[in-house]
Design an enzyme around this catalytic site. Structure first.
Site, PDB file in Angstrom:
ATOM      1  N   HIS A  67      -7.436  12.587  13.103  1.00  9.95           N
ATOM      2  CA  HIS A  67      -6.293  11.900  13.628  1.00  9.95           C
ATOM      3  C   HIS A  67      -5.156  12.734  13.854  1.00  9.95           C
ATOM      4  O   HIS A  67      -4.231  13.031  12.683  1.00  9.95           O
ATOM      5  CB  HIS A  67      -6.194  10.576  12.865  1.00  9.95           C
ATOM      6  CG  HIS A  67      -7.190   9.790  12.760  1.00  9.95           C
ATOM      7  ND1 HIS A  67      -7.909   9.190  11.619  1.00  9.95           N
ATOM      8  CD2 HIS A  67      -8.267   9.543  13.616  1.00  9.95           C
ATOM      9  CE1 HIS A  67      -8.996   8.714  11.559  1.00  9.95           C
ATOM     10  NE2 HIS A  67      -9.265   8.720  12.932  1.00  9.95           N
ATOM     11  N   GLU A  89      -4.046  14.509  10.510  1.00  3.94           N
ATOM     12  CA  GLU A  89      -4.949  14.372   9.500  1.00  3.94           C
ATOM     13  C   GLU A  89      -6.483  14.807   9.574  1.00  3.94           C
ATOM     14  O   GLU A  89      -7.104  13.923  10.600  1.00  3.94           O
ATOM     15  CB  GLU A  89      -4.881  12.766   9.202  1.00  3.94           C
ATOM     16  CG  GLU A  89      -3.534  12.344   8.820  1.00  3.94           C
ATOM     17  CD  GLU A  89      -3.542  10.612   8.746  1.00  3.94           C
ATOM     18  OE1 GLU A  89      -4.432  10.130   8.214  1.00  3.94           O
ATOM     19  OE2 GLU A  89      -2.378  10.233   8.854  1.00  3.94           O
ATOM     20  N   HIS A 127      -1.070   3.096  11.483  1.00  7.15           N
ATOM     21  CA  HIS A 127      -0.140   4.004  11.410  1.00  7.15           C
ATOM     22  C   HIS A 127      -0.321   5.057  12.580  1.00  7.15           C
ATOM     23  O   HIS A 127      -1.234   5.408  13.144  1.00  7.15           O
ATOM     24  CB  HIS A 127       0.256   4.861  10.123  1.00  7.15           C
ATOM     25  CG  HIS A 127      -1.233   5.314   9.754  1.00  7.15           C
ATOM     26  ND1 HIS A 127      -2.447   4.555   9.008  1.00  7.15           N
ATOM     27  CD2 HIS A 127      -1.387   6.623   9.439  1.00  7.15           C
ATOM     28  CE1 HIS A 127      -3.217   5.415   8.810  1.00  7.15           C
ATOM     29  NE2 HIS A 127      -2.786   6.530   8.987  1.00  7.15           N
ATOM     30  N   HIS A 153       0.871  -1.175  -0.015  1.00  7.58           N
ATOM     31  CA  HIS A 153      -0.123   0.203  -0.031  1.00  7.58           C
ATOM     32  C   HIS A 153       1.054   1.201  -0.018  1.00  7.58           C
ATOM     33  O   HIS A 153       1.645   1.433   1.028  1.00  7.58           O
ATOM     34  CB  HIS A 153      -0.857  -0.031   1.312  1.00  7.58           C
ATOM     35  CG  HIS A 153      -1.935   1.165   1.407  1.00  7.58           C
ATOM     36  ND1 HIS A 153      -3.283   1.020   1.051  1.00  7.58           N
ATOM     37  CD2 HIS A 153      -1.595   2.411   1.767  1.00  7.58           C
ATOM     38  CE1 HIS A 153      -3.644   2.235   1.280  1.00  7.58           C
ATOM     39  NE2 HIS A 153      -2.788   3.096   1.750  1.00  7.58           N
ATOM     40  N   HIS A 172      -3.958   5.080  14.450  1.00  5.45           N
ATOM     41  CA  HIS A 172      -5.365   4.894  13.770  1.00  5.45           C
ATOM     42  C   HIS A 172      -4.869   3.963  12.583  1.00  5.45           C
ATOM     43  O   HIS A 172      -3.773   3.352  12.260  1.00  5.45           O
ATOM     44  CB  HIS A 172      -5.786   6.080  13.360  1.00  5.45           C
ATOM     45  CG  HIS A 172      -5.005   6.682  12.269  1.00  5.45           C
ATOM     46  ND1 HIS A 172      -3.977   7.734  12.739  1.00  5.45           N
ATOM     47  CD2 HIS A 172      -5.156   7.033  11.057  1.00  5.45           C
ATOM     48  CE1 HIS A 172      -3.691   8.250  11.747  1.00  5.45           C
ATOM     49  NE2 HIS A 172      -4.341   8.078  10.643  1.00  5.45           N
TER      50      HIS A 172
HETATM   51  O1  LIG Z   1      -5.762   7.523   7.930  1.00  4.36           O
HETATM   52  C1  LIG Z   1      -6.264   7.624   6.846  1.00  4.36           C
HETATM   53  O2  LIG Z   1      -7.150   6.740   6.807  1.00  4.36           O
HETATM   54  C2  LIG Z   1      -5.676   8.257   5.616  1.00  4.36           C
HETATM   55  C3  LIG Z   1      -4.636   7.347   5.111  1.00  4.36           C
HETATM   56  C4  LIG Z   1      -4.742   6.489   4.062  1.00  4.36           C
HETATM   57  C5  LIG Z   1      -3.875   5.962   3.578  1.00  4.36           C
HETATM   58  O3  LIG Z   1      -3.888   5.121   2.608  1.00  4.36           O
HETATM   59  C6  LIG Z   1      -2.380   5.798   4.271  1.00  4.36           C
HETATM   60  C7  LIG Z   1      -2.188   6.549   5.255  1.00  4.36           C
HETATM   61  C8  LIG Z   1      -3.233   7.165   5.862  1.00  4.36           C
HETATM   62  O4  LIG Z   1      -3.235   8.239   6.830  1.00  4.36           O
HETATM   63 FE   LIG Z   2      -4.010   8.333   8.496  1.00  2.00          FE
END
Ligand SMILES: O=C(O)Cc1cc(O)ccc1O
Ligand SMILES: [Fe+2]
Length: 452
Positions: free
Chosen positions: A382, A358, A352, A309, A388
């Protein structure tokens, strides 16, 4: 619209694709950051100079600068406008109420390390125009030092007719979620519908007409450097948001003399002044400092065609850079319809903790990291270093499902990502729409560790 003349002599103007509903289709000038040239009345632009002794047709010449005069050409933005009256022709501004609009620095409530999520902001229950309906969720930095952002919701059921808005604190990146808007600006008109975005630079006057009985959406107020396109690096010369899909308005003016009000956001507060004419009296203009719109369906989305990803920076539509290369004051990132094909890959976002903060919103559909509870018109925050990622239901599905090529359709989520922690306003921190059980989405995660 009575009294508004919208002829253009620019050969570059396009009848743009427009999904915002019925009615008059404005004409647009394509190209991100172009030096556009447009006249609503032929002959209104002086030729070969900006400020002749007398401007053509008895107009006044005025320069609007978006960057310091001495900034490099690559970032320099300014526009010359030829108007019926100079914008200086007005009386004093007086302080008016700010409603639920707030400005950085945000100090009302302590910075909150929790993952936060809100249900959609309720629609207005009393007549509300675009300015009245602004609801600030939070932000960072300091508007007066021109650093950081604020995040707002807007909601409205009433068009601005004799009322105009101008923001001296930052530019507005507007993300409609419900209903279309007509942004009637000093430089012309933009129609924007859900699925499209518009950016109105700092200092440009406009009014917002509703193209639906009730509208709602999100705003990133950018106090920092103007949004621009991200570098493409090894992606090459094409892809992501392409320059030619950004559309600036063509000149259109209102020459009606009547009593109107101009509301200015300045240093965090709202101020109002009475004018005896419309501030949208620009008959012709040329320059680079302009509002613009962009249809997010034109975004050329890139993803893995092998495995893993990738970081979501590949989904950046616009970025507000800082003096540190690669570190954004704000990024506008989208999660549009796309194919997922990664082999031996956990396809939703990984778990992560990020240094960046975010804020996410949802225009339509379902976001692939959250099975329920993140609704169109809702929001999540976040902040930097909060943990999260996918909810338990999404983890269960994505870690066991068959990895056939799969199209994510009918979905449009976005992120306003920023270098600093986003602090809430008091009304966002205490809103009934703030979900008190958000942590529960990660409750179902169980250890699967087995010693070999
Ligand atoms: O937190 C989230 O959903 C946003 C997000 C999407 C992603 O594909 C990778 C990292 C990210 O923070
Ligand atoms: Fe994220």
């Amino acid at each position: 619209m009575p009294g508004r003349d919208a002829v253009t002599t620019s050969t570059a103007a396009v009848e743009a694709h427009d999904t915002s509903g019925t009615g008059e289709q404005p004409r647009y000038l394509p190209g991100f950051g172009n030096e556009h040239v447009t006249e609503a009345v032929p002959g209104a632009l002086p030729e070969g100079r900006n400020s002749p002794q007398r401007a053509p047709l008895g107009l006044y010449a005025e320069q609007i600068s978006g960057t310091a005069f001495t900034q490099p050409r690559s970032v320099n933005q300014r526009t010359w406008v030829y108007r019926i009256l100079p914008s200086a022709a007005h009386g004093p501004f007086r302080k008016i109420g700010d409603g639920l609009l707030r400005t950085a620095p945000f100090t009302d409530v302590p910075a909150d390390p929790n993952r936060l999520r809100w249900d959609p902001l309720p629609l207005p229950d009393a007549p509300t125009d675009f300015v009245d309906g602004l609801f600030t969720i939070g932000g960072n930095g300091d508007a007066e030092t021109r650093a950081g952002i604020a995040v707002h919701w807007y909601r409205a059921d009433t068009s601005m007719t004799d009322r105009y808005f101008v923001n001296a604190d930052g530019e507005f990146l507007i993300v409609p979620q419900l209903g279309g808007l007509l942004l009637d600006t000093e430089l012309g008109r933009l129609r924007v519908a859900p699925g499209e975005i518009a950016v109105v630079p700092r200092g440009i006057r406009y009014r917002v007409e509703l193209l639906a009985p009730v509208v709602r959406g999100y705003i990133c107020e950018n106090y920092g450097a103007s949004f621009t396109l991200p570098e493409r690096g090894p992606i090459g010369a094409n892809g992501l948001a392409n320059e030619r899909d950004f559309l600036a308005p063509t000149a259109a003016f209102d020459d009606r003399r009547r009593d109107v009000q101009v509301v200015q956001k300045f240093g965090g507060g709202l101020w109002a002044a009475d004018y005896d004419h419309s501030p949208l009296d620009v008959v012709a203009w040329h320059g680079t400092y302009t509002p613009y719109k962009y249809d997010l369906a034109r975004f050329m989305t890139i993803g893995t065609i092998s495995f893993d990803h990738p970081d979501p920076s590949i989904f950046t539509v616009l970025t507000s850079p800082t003096d540190t290369p690669g570190l954004a004051n704000a990024d506008f990132v989208i999660f549009p319809p796309r194919w997922l094909v990664g082999e031996d890959t956990f396809r939703p976002p990984w778990y992560h903790r990020n240094v960046m903060s975010e804020f996410m919103g949802l225009v339509r559909g379902v976001y692939d990291a959250k099975a329920d509870g993140f609704l169109p018109g809702g929001a999540s925050l976040h902040n930097g270093f909060t943990s999260h990622g996918p909810d338990a239901e999404t983890y269960a599905r994505a870690s066991t499902g068959e990895l056939r090529p799969r199209k994510l359709d009918d979905t449009l989520a976005f992120m306003f990502e920023s270098r600093w922690i986003v602090r809430l306003t008091e009304h966002a921190a205490t809103a009934p729409s703030l979900q008190d059980d958000y942590d529960g989405v990660w409750d179902g995660l169980r250890p699967h560790f087995t010693r070999p």
